[in-house]
Write a protein that holds these residues in place. Structure first.
Motif, PDB file in Angstrom:
ATOM      1  N   ASP A 158       0.821  -1.207   0.000  1.00 34.44           N
ATOM      2  CA  ASP A 158       0.000   0.000   0.000  1.00 34.44           C
ATOM      3  C   ASP A 158       0.854   1.256   0.000  1.00 34.44           C
ATOM      4  N   ALA A 159       2.153   1.050   0.047  1.00 31.32           N
ATOM      5  CA  ALA A 159       3.112   2.149  -0.047  1.00 31.32           C
ATOM      6  C   ALA A 159       4.463   1.545  -0.392  1.00 31.32           C
ATOM      7  N   ALA A 160       5.347   2.385  -0.914  1.00 36.30           N
ATOM      8  CA  ALA A 160       6.687   1.891  -1.232  1.00 36.30           C
ATOM      9  C   ALA A 160       7.347   1.411   0.056  1.00 36.30           C
ATOM     10  N   PRO A 161       7.907   0.183   0.053  1.00 38.67           N
ATOM     11  CA  PRO A 161       8.547  -0.328   1.278  1.00 38.67           C
ATOM     12  C   PRO A 161       9.651   0.606   1.759  1.00 38.67           C
ATOM     13  N   ASP A 162       9.609   0.937   3.025  1.00 39.42           N
ATOM     14  CA  ASP A 162      10.627   1.804   3.605  1.00 39.42           C
ATOM     15  C   ASP A 162      11.792   0.938   4.058  1.00 39.42           C
ATOM     16  N   PRO A 163      12.976   1.111   3.482  1.00 40.78           N
ATOM     17  CA  PRO A 163      14.100   0.238   3.837  1.00 40.78           C
ATOM     18  C   PRO A 163      14.486   0.339   5.306  1.00 40.78           C
ATOM     19  N   TYR A 164      14.328   1.516   5.893  1.00 33.11           N
ATOM     20  CA  TYR A 164      14.669   1.674   7.311  1.00 33.11           C
ATOM     21  C   TYR A 164      13.717   0.863   8.191  1.00 33.11           C
ATOM     22  N   THR A 165      12.428   0.882   7.852  1.00 32.85           N
ATOM     23  CA  THR A 165      11.455   0.110   8.611  1.00 32.85           C
ATOM     24  C   THR A 165      11.740  -1.375   8.492  1.00 32.85           C
ATOM     25  N   ILE A 166      12.095  -1.818   7.293  1.00 30.83           N
ATOM     26  CA  ILE A 166      12.379  -3.236   7.072  1.00 30.83           C
ATOM     27  C   ILE A 166      13.544  -3.705   7.944  1.00 30.83           C
ATOM     28  N   LEU A 167      14.541  -2.860   8.121  1.00 24.49           N
ATOM     29  CA  LEU A 167      15.697  -3.231   8.947  1.00 24.49           C
ATOM     30  C   LEU A 167      15.478  -2.909  10.433  1.00 24.49           C
ATOM     31  N   ARG A 216      17.958  -6.094   0.000  1.00 27.86           N
ATOM     32  CA  ARG A 216      17.576  -4.969  -0.865  1.00 27.86           C
ATOM     33  C   ARG A 216      17.487  -3.681  -0.049  1.00 27.86           C
ATOM     34  N   ALA A 217      16.941  -3.785   1.180  1.00 29.36           N
ATOM     35  CA  ALA A 217      16.829  -2.604   2.037  1.00 29.36           C
ATOM     36  C   ALA A 217      18.216  -2.059   2.383  1.00 29.36           C
ATOM     37  N   TRP A 218      19.127  -2.967   2.729  1.00 34.56           N
ATOM     38  CA  TRP A 218      20.489  -2.528   3.059  1.00 34.56           C
ATOM     39  C   TRP A 218      21.166  -1.885   1.853  1.00 34.56           C
ATOM     40  N   GLU A 219      21.022  -2.469   0.690  1.00 35.07           N
ATOM     41  CA  GLU A 219      21.647  -1.917  -0.517  1.00 35.07           C
ATOM     42  C   GLU A 219      21.105  -0.525  -0.829  1.00 35.07           C
ATOM     43  N   GLU A 220      19.806  -0.340  -0.617  1.00 31.12           N
ATOM     44  CA  GLU A 220      19.200   0.969  -0.874  1.00 31.12           C
ATOM     45  C   GLU A 220      19.750   2.020   0.085  1.00 31.12           C
ATOM     46  N   ILE A 221      19.827   1.672   1.368  1.00 35.01           N
ATOM     47  CA  ILE A 221      20.332   2.625   2.370  1.00 35.01           C
ATOM     48  C   ILE A 221      21.824   2.892   2.153  1.00 35.01           C
ATOM     49  N   ASN A 222      22.587   1.829   1.951  1.00 41.96           N
ATOM     50  CA  ASN A 222      24.028   1.955   1.785  1.00 41.96           C
ATOM     51  C   ASN A 222      24.361   2.725   0.512  1.00 41.96           C
ATOM     52  N   GLY A 223      23.589   2.485  -0.540  1.00 37.00           N
ATOM     53  CA  GLY A 223      23.831   3.187  -1.802  1.00 37.00           C
ATOM     54  C   GLY A 223      23.542   4.674  -1.674  1.00 37.00           C
ATOM     55  N   ALA A 224      22.485   5.008  -0.920  1.00 38.17           N
ATOM     56  CA  ALA A 224      22.143   6.412  -0.721  1.00 38.17           C
ATOM     57  C   ALA A 224      23.214   7.112   0.115  1.00 38.17           C
ATOM     58  N   ALA A 225      23.779   6.364   1.079  1.00 38.40           N
ATOM     59  CA  ALA A 225      24.817   6.958   1.948  1.00 38.40           C
ATOM     60  C   ALA A 225      26.113   7.179   1.176  1.00 38.40           C
ATOM     61  N   GLY A 226      26.334   6.291   0.183  1.00 41.12           N
ATOM     62  CA  GLY A 226      27.566   6.403  -0.574  1.00 41.12           C
ATOM     63  C   GLY A 226      27.522   7.558  -1.550  1.00 41.12           C
TER      64      GLY A 226
END
Length: 226
Positions: A158-167, A216-226
């Motif tokens: 019902d919304a785009a999965p939030d990677p922070y919430t998933i982790l 996938r959640a970690w890759e999204e967060i880590n990629g944004a941080a990089g």
């Protein structure tokens, strides 16, 4: 002997007048704990099916994905499902009994709730009654609101999965701590770890999707941080 044959044996007690909920209470320890786990998923799934008023073919298929049910065992699985639907005990009573059964193994309760999410989303529609059902069961199982939101985020589109919430972290969490949270989730959800905990093989396959979502959640967060 298949798990469903063992379930059929366990249900012989019902002929003596015991209810399905009472059968749970006699299956607390190995080797029958895997039988209890299977009965728990089917019984709570049956109760959840009443939340949206009908059982679809997709939901039946989802049961087959959680548990590999051979044709000769279909009758046993169907019996558990129908007994649970007809039982006068409410789903909160079932959930409380299951929580007591696995209170020393909270990871198994998480696995069970994930199986229910998988079944709830099988027909492609997340009914408000299912949402209330799963939120209640999660609370009875002792999951925190953050843990419940993380699981819901992975399953409900019902919304785009939030990677922070998933982790199970927030955007303000230091990257080092986010990395630790990711590594802990990967370790906890590794198939070898689940088997070592005594999780039934049928439930281990659910970890495959979970691991994809976690990485996938970690890759999204880590990629944004990089």
């Amino acid at each position: 002997m298949s798990i469903w044959s063992r379930i059929t044996d366990a249900l012989q007690a019902l002929a003596q007048g015991e209810g399905l909920a009472q059968v749970f209470d006699r299956l607390r320890t190995p080797p029958e704990r895997s039988v209890a786990f299977a009965i728990a998923v089917v019984a709570l799934g049956a109760k959840m099916a009443k939340a949206d008023g009908h059982v679809t073919r997709d939901e039946v298929t989802a049961f087959r994905e959680v548990f590999e049910i051979a044709r000769e065992d279909e009758a046993g699985a169907a019996r558990v499902f129908n007994l649970a639907r007809q039982d006068v005990a409410g789903y909160r009573d079932y959930a409380a009994r299951i929580q007591r059964m696995f209170r020393d193994d909270p990871e198994t309760l998480t696995d069970l709730l994930e199986g229910l999410f998988h079944i709830a989303m099988a027909d492609g529609f997340y009914h408000p009654g299912e949402d209330k059902f799963l939120e209640d069961v999660a609370e009875i199982f002792g999951l925190s609101e953050l843990e419940y939101r993380a699981m819901r985020a992975r399953f409900v589109p019902d919304a785009a999965p939030d990677p922070y919430t998933i982790l199970g972290v927030t955007p303000d969490t230091p990257m080092a701590d986010i990395r630790k949270a990711w590594r802990k989730l990967v370790q906890t959800n590794h198939p070898d770890q689940m088997i070592a905990r005594g999780v039934p093989e049928e439930a281990v396959q659910l970890a495959q999707k979970r691991m994809v979502d976690i990485n996938r959640a970690w890759e999204e967060i880590n990629g944004a941080a990089g």
